[in-house]
Scaffold this active site. Structure first.
Site, PDB file in Angstrom:
ATOM      1  CE  LYS A  22      -1.692   1.445   3.997  1.00 27.53           C
ATOM      2  NZ  LYS A  22      -1.569   2.777   4.401  1.00 27.53           N
ATOM      3  CG  ASN A  23       2.120   2.749   3.406  1.00 25.24           C
ATOM      4  OD1 ASN A  23       1.228   3.141   3.240  1.00 25.24           O
ATOM      5  ND2 ASN A  23       2.497   2.445   4.969  1.00 25.24           N
ATOM      6  CB  CYS A 116      -5.551  10.094  11.995  1.00 24.75           C
ATOM      7  SG  CYS A 116      -3.762   9.371  12.466  1.00 24.75           S
ATOM      8  NE  ARG A 121       0.034   9.881  10.422  1.00 25.64           N
ATOM      9  CZ  ARG A 121      -0.242   8.927   9.828  1.00 25.64           C
ATOM     10  NH1 ARG A 121      -1.558   8.239   9.939  1.00 25.64           N
ATOM     11  NH2 ARG A 121       0.507   8.433   9.027  1.00 25.64           N
ATOM     12  CG  ASP A 304       2.981   1.163   9.709  1.00 31.67           C
ATOM     13  OD1 ASP A 304       3.239   1.234   8.636  1.00 31.67           O
ATOM     14  OD2 ASP A 304       2.675   2.085  10.692  1.00 31.67           O
ATOM     15  NE  ARG A 396      -7.461   4.254   5.423  1.00 32.16           N
ATOM     16  CZ  ARG A 396      -6.946   5.430   5.949  1.00 32.16           C
ATOM     17  NH1 ARG A 396      -7.341   5.708   7.129  1.00 32.16           N
ATOM     18  NH2 ARG A 396      -6.076   5.959   5.226  1.00 32.16           N
TER      19      ARG A 396
HETATM   20  C1  EPZ Z   1       4.166   6.939   6.557  1.00 29.05           C
HETATM   21  O1  EPZ Z   1       3.249   7.723   7.378  1.00 29.05           O
HETATM   22  C2  EPZ Z   1       3.053   5.699   6.649  1.00 29.05           C
HETATM   23  N1  EPZ Z   1       2.187   5.961   5.602  1.00 29.05           N
HETATM   24  C3  EPZ Z   1       2.824   4.985   7.993  1.00 29.05           C
HETATM   25  O2  EPZ Z   1       1.957   4.007   7.564  1.00 29.05           O
HETATM   26  C4  EPZ Z   1       3.670   4.885   8.930  1.00 29.05           C
HETATM   27  O3  EPZ Z   1       3.272   4.495  10.065  1.00 29.05           O
HETATM   28  C5  EPZ Z   1       4.819   5.838   8.944  1.00 29.05           C
HETATM   29  O4  EPZ Z   1       4.917   6.467   7.962  1.00 29.05           O
HETATM   30  C6  EPZ Z   1       5.789   5.673   9.650  1.00 29.05           C
HETATM   31  O5  EPZ Z   1       6.751   4.599   9.203  1.00 29.05           O
HETATM   32  C7  EPZ Z   1       2.524   5.830   4.433  1.00 29.05           C
HETATM   33  O6  EPZ Z   1       3.450   5.694   3.876  1.00 29.05           O
HETATM   34  C8  EPZ Z   1       1.131   6.300   3.398  1.00 29.05           C
HETATM   35  P1  EPZ Z   1       5.817  10.286   9.160  1.00 29.05           P
HETATM   36  P2  EPZ Z   1       3.627   9.253   7.323  1.00 29.05           P
HETATM   37  O7  EPZ Z   1       5.842  11.659   8.169  1.00 29.05           O
HETATM   38  O8  EPZ Z   1       4.430   9.707   6.457  1.00 29.05           O
HETATM   39  C9  EPZ Z   1       6.256  13.450  12.525  1.00 29.05           C
HETATM   40  C10 EPZ Z   1       0.173   2.576   7.693  1.00 29.05           C
HETATM   41  O9  EPZ Z   1      -0.554   1.884   8.670  1.00 29.05           O
HETATM   42  N2  EPZ Z   1       5.982  14.627  11.471  1.00 29.05           N
HETATM   43  O10 EPZ Z   1       7.006   9.263   8.603  1.00 29.05           O
HETATM   44  O11 EPZ Z   1       2.400  10.014   7.610  1.00 29.05           O
HETATM   45  C11 EPZ Z   1       4.974  12.391  12.568  1.00 29.05           C
HETATM   46  O12 EPZ Z   1       3.747  13.053  13.582  1.00 29.05           O
HETATM   47  C12 EPZ Z   1       0.638   3.979   7.782  1.00 29.05           C
HETATM   48  O13 EPZ Z   1       0.240   1.938   6.711  1.00 29.05           O
HETATM   49  C13 EPZ Z   1       6.044  15.655  11.815  1.00 29.05           C
HETATM   50  O14 EPZ Z   1       6.156  16.029  12.940  1.00 29.05           O
HETATM   51  O15 EPZ Z   1       4.609   9.381   8.548  1.00 29.05           O
HETATM   52  C14 EPZ Z   1       5.361  11.284  13.203  1.00 29.05           C
HETATM   53  O16 EPZ Z   1       5.438  11.335  14.701  1.00 29.05           O
HETATM   54  C15 EPZ Z   1       0.190   4.517   9.345  1.00 29.05           C
HETATM   55  N3  EPZ Z   1       5.895  16.737  11.024  1.00 29.05           N
HETATM   56  C16 EPZ Z   1       6.603  11.053  12.581  1.00 29.05           C
HETATM   57  O17 EPZ Z   1       7.149  12.323  12.091  1.00 29.05           O
HETATM   58  C17 EPZ Z   1       5.968  16.361   9.474  1.00 29.05           C
HETATM   59  O18 EPZ Z   1       5.819  17.223   8.484  1.00 29.05           O
HETATM   60  C18 EPZ Z   1       6.967  10.072  11.387  1.00 29.05           C
HETATM   61  O19 EPZ Z   1       5.651  10.525  10.580  1.00 29.05           O
HETATM   62  C19 EPZ Z   1       6.091  14.955   9.137  1.00 29.05           C
HETATM   63  C20 EPZ Z   1       5.847  13.885  10.275  1.00 29.05           C
END
Ligand code: EPZ
Length: 417
Positions: A22-23, A116, A121, A304, A396
């Site tokens: 998916k990702n 969410c 996020r 995840d 999803r």
């Molecule tokens: C990706 O989400 C994945 N989704 C998530 O999978 C996964 O859990 C996550 O990466 C971590 O591996 C997709 O790839 C579509 P992050 P993403 O930006 O990119 C903080 C699933 O179950 N952050 O790596 O949204 C954030 O709050 C989903 O398939 C900021 O603070 O996650 C988090 O604490 C759930 N500011 C950390 O960084 C920003 O601008 C990592 O988030 C961006 C992120």
């Protein structure tokens, strides 16, 4: 809204095929916005989030054809630059259109995704990176409005490792004027898969998979033909299910190199795991040993997989500590597991799991994608019947999970409600 009913106690055995990731599929579908002509994807999973992404890019004027696991995307007719709230709220990864739209249309108007179940996020790092690349970014009425005549190459440092932040800025940079360097970039296989896709389109990206990625801007891109990589989280989820039931399961169509951290922890819990080409054989141990886990950015143990691994530790011998370092609220599944008899104490971002000799089936509620997967896994091993409600969360990110488990011998069925 369907529900899934599981009768626990069956030992899983046999072979199961792993679907496309998916990702990886989400950013690669969106990367097709960057070029005229027809991009051709295969091994695209049938998931709600894929449907949402296709709906989103069609709204932007892109033609999409789906047949089986193939998707063809023709972005020649790209004419709109707005991702509306009703689509973004359903799937926060919609923010990935920001980079490609500013790169291709010189502007984008994307609803802020909001929080969410698992955390706030924010996307501040995405926006700061676009500003570093010369975009004007305003927040108005719940929308991000970004614009730039032509983005320029820049040095961007991510305070936190962000997967979609890395992907968004990578896509923004491929058509920029000059060279962009992303520092403290995400190293996930899905980031590498996107970089390989963009390079197939004619981009010039080096270093993906490491923490420093260099993107030299080019003037135009051409369509690509790409096979989506296997889903490493579905892989880890089925590996964990095999361990939970003391089963003997062979996963096919996987990428073992993407699940080394999960395999390492499952081996420590007693499982026997063999990698051979694109197959992984998992033989569960008669007694599960408790193992500590800390979630980290790739190649560390994936967040995840945290909920699924917690189910295994709920029926392990002894105490285990599970620390969630990526998201601030990713223990929502704990209250439902407790209702099934799990003995779990939370202190801050750490869960202390005291393994019990069994879980008991109960009606439970899914709250987010991976939490719902953990409830299915708990049902496989609990005594009696478990009823998982709101399985749209599961749909999803897992393709026909109940059918795959039924093929492995589980007593599981989906009931329309
Ligand atoms: C990706 O989400 C994945 N989704 C998530 O999978 C996964 O859990 C996550 O990466 C971590 O591996 C997709 O790839 C579509 P992050 P993403 O930006 O990119 C903080 C699933 O179950 N952050 O790596 O949204 C954030 O709050 C989903 O398939 C900021 O603070 O996650 C988090 O604490 C759930 N500011 C950390 O960084 C920003 O601008 C990592 O988030 C961006 C992120």
């Amino acid at each position: 809204m369907d529900k899934i009913i599981v009768e626990g106690g069956r030992r899983l055995s046999g072979e199961v095929g792993i679907s496309g990731a998916k990702n990886a599929a989400l950013p690669i579908l969106i990367s097709a916005l960057l070029c005229d002509g027809e991009t051709h994807l295969s091994n695209v999973p049938h998931l709600r989030d894929i449907v949402s992404t296709i709906q989103l890019i069609e709204k932007l004027g892109v033609k999409v054809q789906r047949a089986g696991d193939e998707v063809r995307i023709d972005a020649s007719g790209l004419c709109c630059y707005e991702a509306p709230y009703d689509l973004v709220r359903k799937m926060r990864a919609s923010v990935l259109v920001l980079g490609p739209l500013v790169a291709r249309m010189q502007k984008a108007r994307v609803s802020l995704p909001g929080g969410c179940a698992i955390g706030a996020r924010p996307i501040n790092l995405h926006l700061r990176g676009l500003e570093r690349m010369g975009a004007r970014v305003d927040l108005k009425h719940g929308y991000v409005e970004a614009s730039a005549k032509r983005l320029r190459g820049a040095e961007v440092y991510f305070d936190l490792v962000t997967v979609t932040g890395t992907e968004n800025l990578m896509m923004a940079a491929v058509l920029a004027d000059g060279t962009t360097v992303l520092r403290n970039a995400a190293r996930e296989p899905e980031v590498v898969a996107l970089a390989e896709t963009l390079n197939q389109m004619g981009a010039d990206i080096r270093g993906a998979g490491g923490s420093e990625i260099t993107i030299r801007g080019v003037n135009g891109l051409r369509p690509a033909r790409v096979r989506i990589i296997p889903d490493r989280i579905e892989t880890g989820s089925f590996m964990t299910a095999a361990c939970l039931t003391g089963g003997d399961v062979t996963l096919t169509g996987c990428e073992p190199a993407h699940v080394t951290a999960v395999a390492h922890k499952l081996r420590l819990s007693g499982a026997c795991i063999d990698f051979k080409d694109d197959r992984i054989r998992v033989q569960g141990a008669p007694e599960i040993a408790s193992v500590d886990v800390k979630t980290l950015p790739y190649p560390g143990f994936p967040t995840d997989m945290q909920a699924q691994f917690m189910v295994l530790m709920s029926v392990a011998r002894g105490l285990s500590m599970i620390s969630e370092t990526i998201f601030e609220n990713r223990f929502i599944h704990v209250s439902e597991l407790r209702r099934m008899g799990a003995d779990i104490t939370i202190s801050g971002n750490t869960a202390l799991v005291n393994g019990t000799d069994h879980l008991s089936g109960a009606p439970v509620m899914a709250t987010d994608l991976r939490a719902s997967a953990s409830l299915v896994l708990a049902g496989l091993v609990a005594e009696g019947i478990t009823e998982i409600n709101r399985v749209y969360h599961l749909d999803r990110g897992y393709e026909a999970m109940e059918k795959k488990f039924e093929k492995l011998g589980a007593a599981i069925r989906r009931v329309p409600v």
